[in-house]
Structures are given as structure tokens and as C-alpha cells.
Design an enzyme around this catalytic site. Sequence first.
Site, PDB file in Angstrom:
ATOM      1  N   LYS A 161       1.152  -0.847   0.196  1.00  0.00           N
ATOM      2  CA  LYS A 161       0.265   0.171  -0.373  1.00  0.00           C
ATOM      3  C   LYS A 161       0.895   1.355   0.238  1.00  0.00           C
ATOM      4  O   LYS A 161       0.658   2.253  -0.598  1.00  0.00           O
ATOM      5  CB  LYS A 161      -1.093  -0.209   1.080  1.00  0.00           C
ATOM      6  CG  LYS A 161      -1.895   1.132   1.401  1.00  0.00           C
ATOM      7  CD  LYS A 161      -2.520   1.091   2.828  1.00  0.00           C
ATOM      8  CE  LYS A 161      -3.256  -0.840   2.865  1.00  0.00           C
ATOM      9  NZ  LYS A 161      -3.760  -0.357   4.246  1.00  0.00           N
ATOM     10  N   LYS A 175       2.607  -3.899  10.780  1.00  0.00           N
ATOM     11  CA  LYS A 175       1.303  -3.884  11.671  1.00  0.00           C
ATOM     12  C   LYS A 175       1.461  -4.200  13.118  1.00  0.00           C
ATOM     13  O   LYS A 175       2.763  -5.602  13.404  1.00  0.00           O
ATOM     14  CB  LYS A 175       0.894  -4.949  10.434  1.00  0.00           C
ATOM     15  CG  LYS A 175      -1.006  -4.800  10.836  1.00  0.00           C
ATOM     16  CD  LYS A 175      -1.343  -2.969  10.282  1.00  0.00           C
ATOM     17  CE  LYS A 175      -2.635  -3.307  10.644  1.00  0.00           C
ATOM     18  NZ  LYS A 175      -3.318  -2.131   9.907  1.00  0.00           N
ATOM     19  N   THR A 193      -9.061   8.312   5.371  1.00  0.00           N
ATOM     20  CA  THR A 193      -8.977   6.695   4.890  1.00  0.00           C
ATOM     21  C   THR A 193     -10.179   6.820   3.967  1.00  0.00           C
ATOM     22  O   THR A 193     -10.095   6.559   3.055  1.00  0.00           O
ATOM     23  CB  THR A 193      -9.097   5.872   6.333  1.00  0.00           C
ATOM     24  OG1 THR A 193      -7.910   5.656   6.235  1.00  0.00           O
ATOM     25  CG2 THR A 193      -9.165   4.288   5.155  1.00  0.00           C
ATOM     26  N   ASN A 228     -14.530   4.269  12.276  1.00  0.00           N
ATOM     27  CA  ASN A 228     -14.343   4.971  10.838  1.00  0.00           C
ATOM     28  C   ASN A 228     -14.714   5.428  10.456  1.00  0.00           C
ATOM     29  O   ASN A 228     -14.495   6.791   9.533  1.00  0.00           O
ATOM     30  CB  ASN A 228     -12.436   5.309  11.797  1.00  0.00           C
ATOM     31  CG  ASN A 228     -11.520   6.213  10.922  1.00  0.00           C
ATOM     32  OD1 ASN A 228     -11.609   6.343   9.879  1.00  0.00           O
ATOM     33  ND2 ASN A 228     -11.275   7.691  11.581  1.00  0.00           N
ATOM     34  N   SER A 255      -1.457  10.278   7.212  1.00  0.00           N
ATOM     35  CA  SER A 255      -0.373   9.907   8.489  1.00  0.00           C
ATOM     36  C   SER A 255       1.392   9.369   8.085  1.00  0.00           C
ATOM     37  O   SER A 255       2.237  10.695   8.666  1.00  0.00           O
ATOM     38  CB  SER A 255       0.152   7.364   8.998  1.00  0.00           C
ATOM     39  OG  SER A 255      -0.910   7.447   9.321  1.00  0.00           O
TER      40      SER A 255
HETATM   41  P1  NDP Z   1     -13.327   0.723  13.856  1.00  0.00           P
HETATM   42  O1  NDP Z   1     -13.350  -0.585  14.326  1.00  0.00           O
HETATM   43  O2  NDP Z   1     -13.705   2.395  13.653  1.00  0.00           O
HETATM   44  O3  NDP Z   1     -14.719   0.062  12.490  1.00  0.00           O
HETATM   45  C1  NDP Z   1     -15.127  -1.345  12.188  1.00  0.00           C
HETATM   46  C2  NDP Z   1     -16.067  -1.746  11.730  1.00  0.00           C
HETATM   47  O4  NDP Z   1     -16.616  -2.175  11.743  1.00  0.00           O
HETATM   48  C3  NDP Z   1     -17.582  -1.036  13.127  1.00  0.00           C
HETATM   49  O5  NDP Z   1     -18.637  -0.685  13.163  1.00  0.00           O
HETATM   50  C4  NDP Z   1     -17.492  -2.880  13.793  1.00  0.00           C
HETATM   51  O6  NDP Z   1     -19.203  -2.942  14.524  1.00  0.00           O
HETATM   52  C5  NDP Z   1     -18.031  -2.974  12.202  1.00  0.00           C
HETATM   53  N1  NDP Z   1     -17.550  -4.784  12.100  1.00  0.00           N
HETATM   54  C6  NDP Z   1     -17.455  -5.576  12.980  1.00  0.00           C
HETATM   55  N2  NDP Z   1     -17.670  -6.696  12.039  1.00  0.00           N
HETATM   56  C7  NDP Z   1     -18.380  -6.269  12.088  1.00  0.00           C
HETATM   57  C8  NDP Z   1     -19.350  -7.701  10.565  1.00  0.00           C
HETATM   58  N3  NDP Z   1     -19.356  -8.724  11.079  1.00  0.00           N
HETATM   59  N4  NDP Z   1     -20.464  -6.922  10.554  1.00  0.00           N
HETATM   60  C9  NDP Z   1     -20.598  -5.191  10.174  1.00  0.00           C
HETATM   61  N5  NDP Z   1     -20.035  -4.951  10.562  1.00  0.00           N
HETATM   62  C10 NDP Z   1     -18.763  -5.304  11.543  1.00  0.00           C
HETATM   63  O7  NDP Z   1     -12.232   0.651  12.461  1.00  0.00           O
HETATM   64  P2  NDP Z   1     -12.224   1.114  11.378  1.00  0.00           P
HETATM   65  O8  NDP Z   1     -13.262   2.050  10.718  1.00  0.00           O
HETATM   66  O9  NDP Z   1     -10.664   2.147  11.712  1.00  0.00           O
HETATM   67  O10 NDP Z   1     -11.294  -0.031   9.894  1.00  0.00           O
HETATM   68  C11 NDP Z   1     -12.190  -0.923   9.424  1.00  0.00           C
HETATM   69  C12 NDP Z   1     -11.355  -1.812   8.135  1.00  0.00           C
HETATM   70  O11 NDP Z   1     -10.229  -0.627   7.314  1.00  0.00           O
HETATM   71  C13 NDP Z   1     -10.542  -2.787   9.220  1.00  0.00           C
HETATM   72  O12 NDP Z   1     -10.371  -3.872   7.545  1.00  0.00           O
HETATM   73  C14 NDP Z   1      -8.842  -2.320   8.920  1.00  0.00           C
HETATM   74  O13 NDP Z   1      -8.136  -2.367   8.695  1.00  0.00           O
HETATM   75  C15 NDP Z   1      -9.233  -1.045   7.771  1.00  0.00           C
HETATM   76  N6  NDP Z   1      -8.770   0.417   7.773  1.00  0.00           N
HETATM   77  C16 NDP Z   1      -8.457   1.585   8.525  1.00  0.00           C
HETATM   78  C17 NDP Z   1      -7.186   3.096   7.988  1.00  0.00           C
HETATM   79  C18 NDP Z   1      -8.132   3.427   9.456  1.00  0.00           C
HETATM   80  O14 NDP Z   1      -7.787   4.404   8.886  1.00  0.00           O
HETATM   81  N7  NDP Z   1      -8.432   3.293  10.392  1.00  0.00           N
HETATM   82  C19 NDP Z   1      -6.519   2.493   7.676  1.00  0.00           C
HETATM   83  C20 NDP Z   1      -6.816   1.297   6.325  1.00  0.00           C
HETATM   84  C21 NDP Z   1      -7.481   0.489   6.611  1.00  0.00           C
HETATM   85  P3  NDP Z   1     -19.218  -2.395  15.507  1.00  0.00           P
HETATM   86  O15 NDP Z   1     -19.323  -0.704  15.319  1.00  0.00           O
HETATM   87  O16 NDP Z   1     -20.911  -2.961  15.776  1.00  0.00           O
HETATM   88  O17 NDP Z   1     -17.774  -2.663  16.607  1.00  0.00           O
END
Ligand code: NDP
Length: 423
Positions: A92, A104, A188, A219, A362
Site C-alpha cells: 500500500k 502491523k 481513509t 471510522n 499518516s
Molecule cells: P473501526 O473499529 O472504527 O470500525 C469497524 C466497524 O466494523 C465497526 O462499525 C464494527 O461494528 C464493524 N464490524 C465489525 N464486524 C462486523 C461485521 N461482521 N459486519 C458488519 N460490521 C462489522 O475500524 P476502522 O473503521 O478504523 O477500520 C475498518 C477497516 O478498515 C479495517 O479492516 C481496517 O484495517 C481498515 N483500515 C482502517 C484504516 C484507518 O485509518 N482506520 C486505514 C486503512 C484500513 P461495531 O461498531 O458494532 O463495533
Amino acid sequence: MQHNPWERAKNQLHNAAEHISLDPLFLAKLGAPDRTVGVSVPMRMDDGSVRVFEGFRVQHNNLRGPYKGGLRYHPKVDMDEVRALAFWMTMKNAVVDVPFGGGKGGVAVDPKKLSASELERLTREFARKLAPVIGPSLDVPAPDVNTNGTIMHWIREEYARVSGADAQAVITGKAIKDGGSEGRTEATGLGGSYALAEYLRLTGQHPQGMTVAIQGFGNVGSYLAGYLQELGFTIVALSDSKGGIYIPGGIRDLKAVAACKERSGKIAGCYCVGSVCDVTNMEQLGGRDISPDEALTLPVDVVVPSALENAITSDNVADVKARIVLEMANGPTTIEADRVLAERGVVVIPDILANAGGVAVSYFEWYQNMHGETWTKPDVFAKLKEKMDAATGAVYQASLQHQVSLRDAAYITALQRLASSAA
Ligand code: NDP
């Protein structure tokens, strides 16, 4: 094997490598991480008992700069997952063209079951164990699933204690008052919206009238939803780990839904009319409840996995109806599912491009810290757009040149950049 992210990562590497000529030594260097660190994290719980958690940090490759990548707190974290995520960070960072390598880490824990003080004790103990292998020019962690700016701040404090040097740039994703960058929180999601918009522009399509379903409203998913709506997409479904909502006519007030989730802890039932969000509005809005995974199989133009790995698998790929998959989560599509999507002509905008906006900002944060600069939010967003448009353009061109999917093209782009750093 299809659910093992590390096997998938190696498969993606070799698929792409078949299209270009690469030195076998260079490929061997990427085929395994430079270093894997496993640590034990013992801590006293609030009830006086002692528990021992497992922590990980994988430093995949530093050909292009310091190892860089997030720290994740989740019960399913293990070495194979972290290894794959570190590899994807190497790729990436090369795709979005920032001078970082890939790393990671994480702890196998369900942070939702910890009190605030347990979370802090766990993080500080984990940080003390990591301190000897991280540093501003060595390895720079950041937030990921279930970690945030406060957790990063504790890590920075422990790093300062152990190393004797307070280095602002040892972590990114800091709060602004602690040296964080404007725009990192949104980066993101915003970056994903830029990548999708640029892909549509390059292929002569327009967002107006296109419907979108998003799995994961953390997020990434929450900001992405807002930015896609601003671009003219219609957001029709949102889900989190507990369930979700589907309103075929469009979810209009995303801010009200976000506030409702904040209050109730879930999206399910957040049918908002004005500021009133309640399941009693469901019928009036023509909506219905969905399961967490159903967001992936609704009749929409764009589906966005933005939760965790292995969202689209051989179990549900036949039901995916979208013609574009925007991979905001890391590794959301298994190898088998990816093959089926390709056969059906579904365009997958791959994770290492789609979600690269986070690490791009970042890098901006790290750069500002290292150079004593402070950039405004509009400045950060303009630089992010430049990075995402350039990366999307490079990947799209590679897909045309090599007649491959956007995923293979993204890997080809990354491998070529890494190979020129290795030369
Ligand atoms: P968060 O922890 O903020 O959010 C994750 C979300 O996914 C939550 O709303 C959670 O639900 C939901 N979730 C978990 N399991 C399930 C499921 N089975 N079905 C539906 N929803 C589900 O994480 P991020 O938003 O930061 O990250 C999300 C993805 O993006 C990850 O794969 C991460 O590695 C990737 N990512 C994130 C970056 C970042 O800057 N944050 C950068 C690059 C990639 P609940 O709210 O109920 O807990």
C-alpha cells in the site's frame, strides 16, 4: 486456506509477479517478513485477577523507508493475520508512493470487555514491550481496528520512558493537541471516495444515481458514507457488528444515523426522520433491518466492505450483486471470491489502493512532526487528493498495459516501485 490472510497475501504477490520480470532474490525478500515480534502482555484486571494477553508486531519490509502500519485490538488477532496486514502495508505504501515500508501489530483481546483503566494498563504494558523495536526512523505504529489517538498517546509516553527520548513522530494518529495532523481522522474514508471518484472519471462514469451499501460503520465506513453522499452517490444500506438498516430510497441524514449509533451503540433501528431516530420510522422510510453481512449482497451499484477481513467469501460471493466492490477493509475478499468476481466482470478497487488515504495522511503527520510544520486541513485534503488520484491513475494505467485486474495492477505498480528502491 482461503480464509488465511497470509496465504492470500502470498498468492496475490505471486499472481502479480507473473506479469513482470523480477529478480527471485527480491521476490524472496518480500515473501517473508524481515522480523516478527511476539510479546507477552500480563496485566492485573480490575477484579484483582491476572490475565496474560498475546501481542504482535510484524516488520515486513523497509526498502522504501521505516516500517509503518497500525496496531489492532481484536480477539481474532494472530501472527498470520498480522503478517498479511504488514505485507499489505508494504504494498500500500508503495502504491500511494509514501517513503515507508510495511508493518502491523496488535493484541489478541476484546477491548469492549475491558474497563478504561484496564485498556490503559494493557496498552502501556504492550508499549513497553514494543519500545525497543519501534522509533521515528525505525517503525511507526498507528491506530487500526479498536485503537485510537488516546491509545497512541499512551504508547508514545511509554516509548519516551523506555527510550529516554520523547519522539512525537514515533506514532501517528495522534490527537491534534499532541502533534497529530489535521484530516487524519477523515483520511481513509475521504481517500476511498477520491479513489472511487477518480476510477469513475477515468472510465467515463458518474456517481449520480449510483447506489452504495456499506458494511462497517466505524471510522472508515462512517466518513466514507458522508463523502460519497457529497459526491452524489445514494447510500442505501449501512451495517455494523450488530446489524444494519436498508432504505432503498436512500439514507438521507447520515449525521443523525451516526448520532443514533453513538447513543444506542448500534445502527439497527436508526431510522431517522428529522432528529428522531427510531424503528417506528422504518415503514414510513420504506426501510428494513439487515444482518451485518447482508449489506454485501443487496442490489446496489457499489458495495463497500469496511469492517474486517474475509467479508466476501465463496459462501456469499454468488449473492454479491454490485458491479463495483470498493475494498475499504484490509483483505475483505478471499482468493476464491476474488476469482468469481473477476469472472463475472465485477470491478474490485483493491484495498491497497482504496484505503491508502489513511497511511498517506499518516505520512503527512510524520513529515510535519519531523520538520516542525503544521498544515491546515484544506492543505492536507488537497495533498491527499493529489496522492489518491495519482495512485488510482497509475494502477488504472497498469491494468490497461498488462491487461489485468485492478488488484494485480496495484501489486504490479507496488512491486515495480519496490524493485527500483532495491536496485
Ligand atoms: P473501526 O473499529 O472504527 O470500525 C469497524 C466497524 O466494523 C465497526 O462499525 C464494527 O461494528 C464493524 N464490524 C465489525 N464486524 C462486523 C461485521 N461482521 N459486519 C458488519 N460490521 C462489522 O475500524 P476502522 O473503521 O478504523 O477500520 C475498518 C477497516 O478498515 C479495517 O479492516 C481496517 O484495517 C481498515 N483500515 C482502517 C484504516 C484507518 O485509518 N482506520 C486505514 C486503512 C484500513 P461495531 O461498531 O458494532 O463495533
